[in-house]
Scaffold this active site. Sequence first.
Site, PDB file in Angstrom:
ATOM      1  N   GLY A   1       0.789  -1.223   0.000  1.00  0.00           N
ATOM      2  CA  GLY A   1       0.000   0.000   0.000  1.00  0.00           C
ATOM      3  C   GLY A   1       0.823   1.276   0.000  1.00  0.00           C
ATOM      4  O   GLY A   1       1.839   1.392  -0.695  1.00  0.00           O
TER       5      GLY A   1
ATOM      6  N   ASP B   1       6.777  -5.667  14.954  1.00  0.00           N
ATOM      7  CA  ASP B   1       5.427  -5.397  15.445  1.00  0.00           C
ATOM      8  C   ASP B   1       5.512  -4.078  16.184  1.00  0.00           C
ATOM      9  O   ASP B   1       6.018  -4.015  17.302  1.00  0.00           O
ATOM     10  CB  ASP B   1       4.957  -6.515  16.376  1.00  0.00           C
ATOM     11  CG  ASP B   1       3.582  -6.252  16.979  1.00  0.00           C
ATOM     12  OD1 ASP B   1       3.017  -5.159  16.730  1.00  0.00           O
ATOM     13  OD2 ASP B   1       3.083  -7.126  17.713  1.00  0.00           O
TER      14      ASP B   1
ATOM     15  N   ASN C   1       4.312   5.231   9.065  1.00  0.00           N
ATOM     16  CA  ASN C   1       3.186   4.971   8.175  1.00  0.00           C
ATOM     17  C   ASN C   1       2.282   3.849   8.676  1.00  0.00           C
ATOM     18  O   ASN C   1       1.104   3.812   8.340  1.00  0.00           O
ATOM     19  CB  ASN C   1       3.709   4.621   6.779  1.00  0.00           C
ATOM     20  CG  ASN C   1       2.641   4.015   5.899  1.00  0.00           C
ATOM     21  OD1 ASN C   1       1.746   4.696   5.413  1.00  0.00           O
ATOM     22  ND2 ASN C   1       2.712   2.703   5.704  1.00  0.00           N
TER      23      ASN C   1
ATOM     24  N   SER D   1      -4.672  10.862   8.925  1.00  0.00           N
ATOM     25  CA  SER D   1      -5.813  10.657   8.030  1.00  0.00           C
ATOM     26  C   SER D   1      -6.767  11.825   8.151  1.00  0.00           C
ATOM     27  O   SER D   1      -6.947  12.394   9.233  1.00  0.00           O
ATOM     28  CB  SER D   1      -6.557   9.373   8.391  1.00  0.00           C
ATOM     29  OG  SER D   1      -7.765   9.266   7.648  1.00  0.00           O
TER      30      SER D   1
ATOM     31  N   TYR E   1     -10.760   4.642  14.821  1.00  0.00           N
ATOM     32  CA  TYR E   1      -9.772   5.081  13.842  1.00  0.00           C
ATOM     33  C   TYR E   1      -9.656   6.607  13.852  1.00  0.00           C
ATOM     34  O   TYR E   1      -8.551   7.157  13.879  1.00  0.00           O
ATOM     35  CB  TYR E   1     -10.198   4.595  12.455  1.00  0.00           C
ATOM     36  CG  TYR E   1      -9.242   4.947  11.344  1.00  0.00           C
ATOM     37  CD1 TYR E   1      -8.057   4.241  11.166  1.00  0.00           C
ATOM     38  CD2 TYR E   1      -9.535   5.984  10.459  1.00  0.00           C
ATOM     39  CE1 TYR E   1      -7.186   4.556  10.129  1.00  0.00           C
ATOM     40  CE2 TYR E   1      -8.678   6.300   9.420  1.00  0.00           C
ATOM     41  CZ  TYR E   1      -7.502   5.589   9.268  1.00  0.00           C
ATOM     42  OH  TYR E   1      -6.642   5.909   8.246  1.00  0.00           O
TER      43      TYR E   1
ATOM     44  N   LYS F   1      -6.312   8.815  14.876  1.00  0.00           N
ATOM     45  CA  LYS F   1      -5.636   9.677  13.906  1.00  0.00           C
ATOM     46  C   LYS F   1      -5.604  11.129  14.360  1.00  0.00           C
ATOM     47  O   LYS F   1      -4.634  11.849  14.090  1.00  0.00           O
ATOM     48  CB  LYS F   1      -6.306   9.549  12.531  1.00  0.00           C
ATOM     49  CG  LYS F   1      -6.086   8.191  11.870  1.00  0.00           C
ATOM     50  CD  LYS F   1      -4.607   7.912  11.632  1.00  0.00           C
ATOM     51  CE  LYS F   1      -4.385   6.616  10.868  1.00  0.00           C
ATOM     52  NZ  LYS F   1      -2.966   6.371  10.546  1.00  0.00           N
TER      53      LYS F   1
ATOM     54  N   VAL G   1      -7.494   7.166  -0.125  1.00  0.00           N
ATOM     55  CA  VAL G   1      -6.417   6.772  -1.025  1.00  0.00           C
ATOM     56  C   VAL G   1      -6.800   5.486  -1.757  1.00  0.00           C
ATOM     57  O   VAL G   1      -7.194   4.495  -1.124  1.00  0.00           O
ATOM     58  CB  VAL G   1      -5.100   6.573  -0.257  1.00  0.00           C
ATOM     59  CG1 VAL G   1      -3.989   6.125  -1.199  1.00  0.00           C
ATOM     60  CG2 VAL G   1      -4.707   7.863   0.463  1.00  0.00           C
ATOM     61  N   GLU G   2      -6.676   5.508  -3.064  1.00  0.00           N
ATOM     62  CA  GLU G   2      -6.983   4.325  -3.863  1.00  0.00           C
ATOM     63  C   GLU G   2      -6.229   3.101  -3.343  1.00  0.00           C
ATOM     64  O   GLU G   2      -5.042   3.172  -3.042  1.00  0.00           O
ATOM     65  CB  GLU G   2      -6.589   4.553  -5.328  1.00  0.00           C
ATOM     66  CG  GLU G   2      -7.422   5.589  -6.054  1.00  0.00           C
ATOM     67  CD  GLU G   2      -8.743   5.037  -6.556  1.00  0.00           C
ATOM     68  OE1 GLU G   2      -9.113   3.902  -6.158  1.00  0.00           O
ATOM     69  OE2 GLU G   2      -9.409   5.737  -7.344  1.00  0.00           O
TER      70      GLU G   2
END
Length: 262
Positions: free
Chosen positions: A19, A65, A92, A145, A158, A162, A191-192
């Site tokens: 990704g 991890d 990331n 995000s 989420y 973020k 994001v695609e």
Amino acid sequence: MNSSTLKDKVAVVTGAGRGIGREIAITLAREGADVALAARSEAALGETCALVEDLGRRAFVAVTDISDAVSVEESSRSILDHFGHVDLLVNNSGVGGPSAALWETDPADWEATFAVNVTGTFLCCRAFLPSMIERRSGVVVIIGSMTGKRPLWGRTPYAASKLALVGLTRTLALETGPYGVRVNLISPGAVEGERIEWVMRKQAEGRGISVDEVRGELAGGSPLNRLVEPGEVAAAVVFLASDGARSITGEDMNVSAGLVTY
């Protein structure tokens, strides 16, 4: 940017197996950087490693991890031993977490989301910053995000994780600035890729609408009338890591096709 923008810099990219992370690693290599690749999947990292080396740059695989302090410490030591120093840390790695109304969210899923998205970022910064501070030079880029700032149904864990990264970025920039270290955050839009396809399916199921309607909200709702390409996020990382951004720190850069402008 050109192939010498980050010539001979050493970068660490977490979540580099696929990704956006893979795209960032490859783009950094194109710009002249050597790249340490961190993620949980050795097979996926191996694929990214081969792509980086095909570009003539050095790559180093560190199966990690990031939610585990011992794993992060071991990986950071092996990376620093291998390269000698790190110029750029790209945080990331992240998980999408559950997709459900908050009152239907399992506490374990909430904790797991924060363990990677927030605590994992903290652990990686904690591991690599001392060497940057000692050298009085370094850049940290955190991938957040737009969902941290723009409500999206069923994405409370989420979104909360973020948005927490915005506060982390601003405070860390203040703490590290006197040592010549810059810290910035990128807030991508939709994001695609596989993850946004999953998000859109879950949105459609939870809200009783079609996937096309969800896509229309995310793409058609933006001034540019499209989703974001992974390479566009990677290009923003390169800019923030470059000397062209040497006066930029503590910022939250939206890469959302204009869907979020705050």
